[in-house]
Design a protein around this motif. Structure first.
Motif: not given
Length: 394
Positions: A275-299
């Motif tokens: 569950e994306v609910r705070g500042a971790e969204v920054v790290d998650m989006l950054g990770a998915l923009n560095t070649g980590h395809d198929g990532g997911a989350g809930t919001v």
């Protein structure tokens, strides 16, 4: 002493047990009863008192049968005679209650201690997790507020955490996913498109996410990050990381943001934030923009259209401005699935959309909705799936 339990004796026993440093069991409670009754108590009365004390002072008390009911997802206590359950059939009044407000307060404080938290007049609310300790992954998420902050008396909100392991076929069979949409959902997963599952509280976000992950290629390594261990996809290679709140001394916290950073070092094929609910969204989006395809989350969101705005608000907590959030979101996430709970209690996949950037802002283009059917985003989703070398549903 015969007949009804002496209220005065019960009060004295409760007070003695509250000061008891060791774990409560039948021997400790019986000793407290004998001490407060000066040894003048019969076997029958002892059994009656011990049964009442065990119900009140161990486990989750009178709420235990509700929490073990497989149909129940939440138990809500609004007052001594106001106990409700939520689940497949919606909110229902439970046929249990407490003797008085003090009994609700005692249970709330005891559960807080069991969760390693503090709950008193100086700290009148608490969030925590009760672990069954059996390795099942089940548990209870605790929230409590004491009076007078809770104006009508102590309130308890208990969310039952049962690892969800539904498959896409099972959800389709239950009517949660339309048959015309199921092949597209499978193609989305096979193409390793990154996606977000959005919806309100209790709408079925985690259930759908778990099913989607279970459909991933078995040769892929999935690393999940959660506040509480709810995801349990039927997949052979899943690594689960769970956040930890601070202890009563305010130490030892492990945040979702910490875990996202650690997950990136664990060679994930798919990085999942429960569950994306705070500042971790920054790290998650950054990770998915560095070649980590198929990532997911809930919001949490009220509709698929509102997901970009919700992510913008969360990104602000992490120090990103709106422009950075929208550009990273549009580049990192390809699809949004929106689930909702109908009035009959059935949870359905209500909307599917694709993300694209327009004038520097991410927006969701409808692919399909339960209300309108297929939308203009279907062609975009077709192109995304085909570009990954996957078969396009017909």
């Amino acid at each position: 002493m015969t007949g009804a339990v002496d209220p005065g004796l019960l009060r004295r026993v409760r007070a003695r047990l509250a000061a008891e440093p060791q774990a409560l069991d039948a021997i400790v409670m019986a000793a407290a009863v004998r001490a407060e009754a000066d040894g003048l108590i019969g076997d029958t009365d002892m059994v009656v008192i011990l049964r009442e004390l065990e119900t009140e002072l161990t486990g989750t008390g009178v709420l235990a049968p509700l929490l073990t009911d497989p149909e129940v997802t939440d138990v809500l206590v609004n007052g001594p005679d106001q106990v409700w359950t939520d689940g497949r059939r919606g909110l229902r009044r439970a046929r249990v209650g407490f003797a008085d407000e003090a009994a609700v307060r005692r249970l709330a404080q005891r559960l807080a201690v069991a969760a390693g938290r503090r709950l008193d007049d100086a700290q009148p609310w608490v969030d925590g997790r009760l672990d069954p300790g059996d390795g099942s992954g089940a548990g209870v998420r605790l929230h409590a507020v004491l009076a007078p902050i809770a104006a009508d008396g102590t309130t308890l909100s208990l969310r039952v955490l049962r690892p969800v392991a539904h498959t896409l076929d099972a959800l389709a069979g239950a009517g949660s996913i339309g048959p015309e949409l199921l092949p597209w959902i499978r193609a989305l997963v096979a193409a390793r498109l990154s996606f977000l599952v959005a919806g309100g509280t209790g709408s079925g976000k985690t259930t759908l996410l778990s099913a989607l992950l279970g459909a991933a290629d078995t040769g892929q390594r999935i690393v999940t990050v959660e506040d509480a261990p709810e995801l349990a996809p039927q997949h052979p290679h899943v690594v689960r990381l769970v956040a930890r709140a601070p202890n009563v001394e305010g130490r030892g916290a492990v945040s979702l943001r910490d875990l996202v950073r650690q997950a990136l070092r664990m060679r994930p094929d798919r990085l999942v934030v429960g569950e994306v609910r705070g500042a971790e969204v920054v790290d998650m989006l950054g990770a998915l923009n560095t070649g980590h395809d198929g990532g997911a989350g809930t919001v949490h969101a009220n509709s698929a259209d509102e997901v970009p705005a919700r992510m913008e608000a969360l990104g602000a907590v992490g120090g990103w401005d709106a422009g950075a959030v929208h550009s990273q979101l549009a580049a990192a996430v390809q699809a949004v699935l929106f689930v909702r709970r109908r009035t009959d209690g059935i949870r359905i996949l209500d909307q599917l959309g694709v993300l694209e950037a327009t004038d520097g802002r991410a927006r969701v283009i409808p692919v399909w909705s339960a209300e309108h059917g297929w939308g203009p985003g279907r062609g975009r989703l077709t192109d995304l799936v085909a570009a990954r070398g996957c078969a396009v549903p017909r």
